[in-house]
Design a protein around this motif. Structure first.
Motif, PDB file in Angstrom:
ATOM      1  N   THR A 273      12.104 -22.492   4.786  1.00  0.00           N
ATOM      2  CA  THR A 273      11.617 -21.916   3.537  1.00  0.00           C
ATOM      3  C   THR A 273      12.676 -21.002   2.951  1.00  0.00           C
ATOM      4  N   LEU A 274      12.925 -21.170   1.659  1.00  0.00           N
ATOM      5  CA  LEU A 274      13.834 -20.284   0.938  1.00  0.00           C
ATOM      6  C   LEU A 274      13.018 -19.288   0.131  1.00  0.00           C
ATOM      7  N   TYR A 275      13.353 -18.024   0.294  1.00  0.00           N
ATOM      8  CA  TYR A 275      12.791 -16.972  -0.548  1.00  0.00           C
ATOM      9  C   TYR A 275      13.925 -16.431  -1.416  1.00  0.00           C
ATOM     10  N   GLY A 276      13.822 -16.661  -2.723  1.00  0.00           N
ATOM     11  CA  GLY A 276      14.744 -16.045  -3.668  1.00  0.00           C
ATOM     12  C   GLY A 276      14.133 -14.742  -4.132  1.00  0.00           C
ATOM     13  N   VAL A 277      14.742 -13.646  -3.751  1.00  0.00           N
ATOM     14  CA  VAL A 277      14.151 -12.320  -3.976  1.00  0.00           C
ATOM     15  C   VAL A 277      15.069 -11.502  -4.871  1.00  0.00           C
ATOM     16  N   ILE A 278      14.487 -10.900  -5.874  1.00  0.00           N
ATOM     17  CA  ILE A 278      15.252  -9.985  -6.727  1.00  0.00           C
ATOM     18  C   ILE A 278      14.555  -8.635  -6.683  1.00  0.00           C
TER      19      ILE A 278
ATOM     20  N   MET B 189      16.091 -15.634   3.319  1.00  0.00           N
ATOM     21  CA  MET B 189      15.952 -14.817   2.114  1.00  0.00           C
ATOM     22  C   MET B 189      17.325 -14.678   1.458  1.00  0.00           C
ATOM     23  N   VAL B 190      17.421 -15.045   0.187  1.00  0.00           N
ATOM     24  CA  VAL B 190      18.624 -14.820  -0.617  1.00  0.00           C
ATOM     25  C   VAL B 190      18.235 -13.822  -1.700  1.00  0.00           C
ATOM     26  N   SER B 191      18.940 -12.700  -1.753  1.00  0.00           N
ATOM     27  CA  SER B 191      18.475 -11.626  -2.637  1.00  0.00           C
ATOM     28  C   SER B 191      19.577 -11.093  -3.547  1.00  0.00           C
ATOM     29  N   ALA B 192      19.131 -10.535  -4.661  1.00  0.00           N
ATOM     30  CA  ALA B 192      19.969  -9.759  -5.573  1.00  0.00           C
ATOM     31  C   ALA B 192      19.098  -8.591  -6.050  1.00  0.00           C
ATOM     32  N   HIS B 193      19.632  -7.735  -6.905  1.00  0.00           N
ATOM     33  CA  HIS B 193      18.780  -6.664  -7.441  1.00  0.00           C
ATOM     34  C   HIS B 193      18.802  -6.687  -8.962  1.00  0.00           C
ATOM     35  N   SER B 194      17.679  -6.297  -9.541  1.00  0.00           N
ATOM     36  CA  SER B 194      17.488  -6.408 -10.989  1.00  0.00           C
ATOM     37  C   SER B 194      17.868  -5.149 -11.751  1.00  0.00           C
ATOM     38  N   ASP B 195      17.925  -4.000 -11.088  1.00  0.00           N
ATOM     39  CA  ASP B 195      18.108  -2.735 -11.796  1.00  0.00           C
ATOM     40  C   ASP B 195      19.565  -2.462 -12.123  1.00  0.00           C
ATOM     41  N   GLU B 196      19.756  -1.550 -13.065  1.00  0.00           N
ATOM     42  CA  GLU B 196      21.086  -1.095 -13.447  1.00  0.00           C
ATOM     43  C   GLU B 196      21.109   0.429 -13.459  1.00  0.00           C
ATOM     44  N   VAL B 197      22.311   0.987 -13.345  1.00  0.00           N
ATOM     45  CA  VAL B 197      22.454   2.438 -13.483  1.00  0.00           C
ATOM     46  C   VAL B 197      22.242   2.823 -14.948  1.00  0.00           C
TER      47      VAL B 197
END
Length: 370
Positions: free
Chosen positions: A201-206, A62-70
């Motif tokens: 398997t690669l999971y690109g997760v945001i 799993m390679v992840s980032a986050h979509s939200d902002e302050v």
């Protein structure tokens, strides 16, 4: 490649996506990843999960980032047409007064008011107002007029910020670089892997809601059950006059990705990266000739989705690769795009080498087991 990532970043930072209201960002990510993923889905909370199958069996990475902002949220609309706010995420009060803002994803313009300097007492000039003492002016004279603009209680509010390239075009200043830059990196990663050979398997997760408690990571970690994970985030850079860089925050923009070996917020979160995942990160840094800035950052209010992911599914081995950026949680966050390219190269190398490293915490000598 650099121009593509800049383009994604320009698009993404121009969107309004405060924690809990990430829909515009999620919509954009879905459109960008749809053609390069083998499968993509959005869960009911807004987490984006893009899957790419390898050419042979192997671990689930799993390679992840986050979509939200302050940002902020409309707390109330006052009878005289001004708007009261609550915070969402950790924006310092010192940044509030006299700022332009966008309200809702339609970017309705407003201003966080500031008392005229001529009318401020000496004490007022020295004191920082809290969020609940501030108000937004949208040029209305009544509550009804504000509602007629399409503004309602619970709507998102963010600082208005343009996408500015500095004299050195590799330096970019805007809002929400945290963490839209790594959303852009994941899009580009999937393009690079479109015809690549790798195992597993690669999971690109945001994820959603990182800025308010790492909530999306907890949801996804338990549902996907990855064998290990690489979290992509930004990290404060300490290379400014008001920080003792070497002692407090040895991170520089333009000197490559950072890897926080250990970080945490006292009493709430702690992360220590897995030794084998650290080896992967360092090996790919060396192989790709990408400089890597190692550091620890405990008790300084910094943490990432890795803190939650490491506890999911009985414990997920995790690593962190971070893009340095100055001026955290402000409308003038600043990064060097080459650091993001370094993040991409390291993570791409880890995906290509997926399954070639044993993930056991310790190596047990065969003489003990025989």
């Amino acid at each position: 490649m650099k121009d593509r990532i800049k383009g994604y970043l320009r698009d993404l930072t121009g969107l309004v996506g405060v924690s809990g209201s990430e829909q515009p960002v999620v919509q954009y990510l879905y459109k960008q990843l749809y053609s390069v993923a083998d499968e993509i889905k959005i869960d009911n909370s807004g987490n984006v999960i893009a899957m790419k199958n390898g050419t042979e069996p192997g671990p689930k990475l799993m390679v992840s980032a986050h979509s939200d902002e302050v940002g902020f949220i409309v707390k109330n609309i006052l009878k005289d047409g001004f708007i009261a706010l609550d915070k969402i995420g950790g924006t310092p009060d010192t940044l509030l007064q006299g700022r332009k803002v966008w309200i809702t994803d339609k970017k309705i313009p407003g201003i966080i008011g500031v008392k005229a300097g001529h009318m401020q007492s000496p004490e007022e000039m020295k004191r920082v107002k809290t969020i609940h003492e501030c108000y937004v002016d949208v040029g209305a004279s009544s509550k009804q007029e504000v509602e007629n603009m399409g503004i309602n209680i619970g709507d998102s509010v963010v600082f208005q910020s343009d996408f500015m390239e500095m004299h050195d075009k590799d330096l970019i200043c805007t809002k929400s670089i945290d963490n839209r830059i790594n959303c852009a990196v994941i899009i580009e990663l999937f393009h690079h892997l479109k015809n690549a050979d790798f195992a597993g398997t690669l999971y690109g997760v945001i994820t959603v809601r990182e800025e308010v408690g790492l909530q999306g990571a907890e949801m996804v970690g338990n549902s996907l059950k990855p064998d290990y994970a690489i979290v992509l985030d930004t990290i404060p850079a300490g290379d400014v006059p008001d920080i003792d860089t070497d002692k407090s925050l040895p991170v520089y923009i333009g000197k490559g990705p950072a890897c926080p070996v250990s970080d945490g917020v006292v009493g709430t979160a702690f992360t220590h990266i897995h030794p084998k995942v650290r080896e992967m990160i360092e090996e790919q840094s060396e192989r790709m000739n990408v400089p890597l800035q190692l550091l620890t950052l405990n008790g300084q209010g910094y943490t990432t989705d890795a803190a939650k992911l490491s506890l999911m599914n009985g414990g997920v081995p995790i690593g962190i690769v971070a893009t340095p950026r100055r001026y955290s949680h402000s409308p003038v966050e600043l990064l060097n795009i080459n650091d993001a390219l370094g993040v991409l190269e390291i993570v791409k190398g880890i995906v290509i080498q997926n399954g070639k490293k044993d993930l056991r915490f310790i190596d047990i000598p065969s003489s003990i087991t025989t």
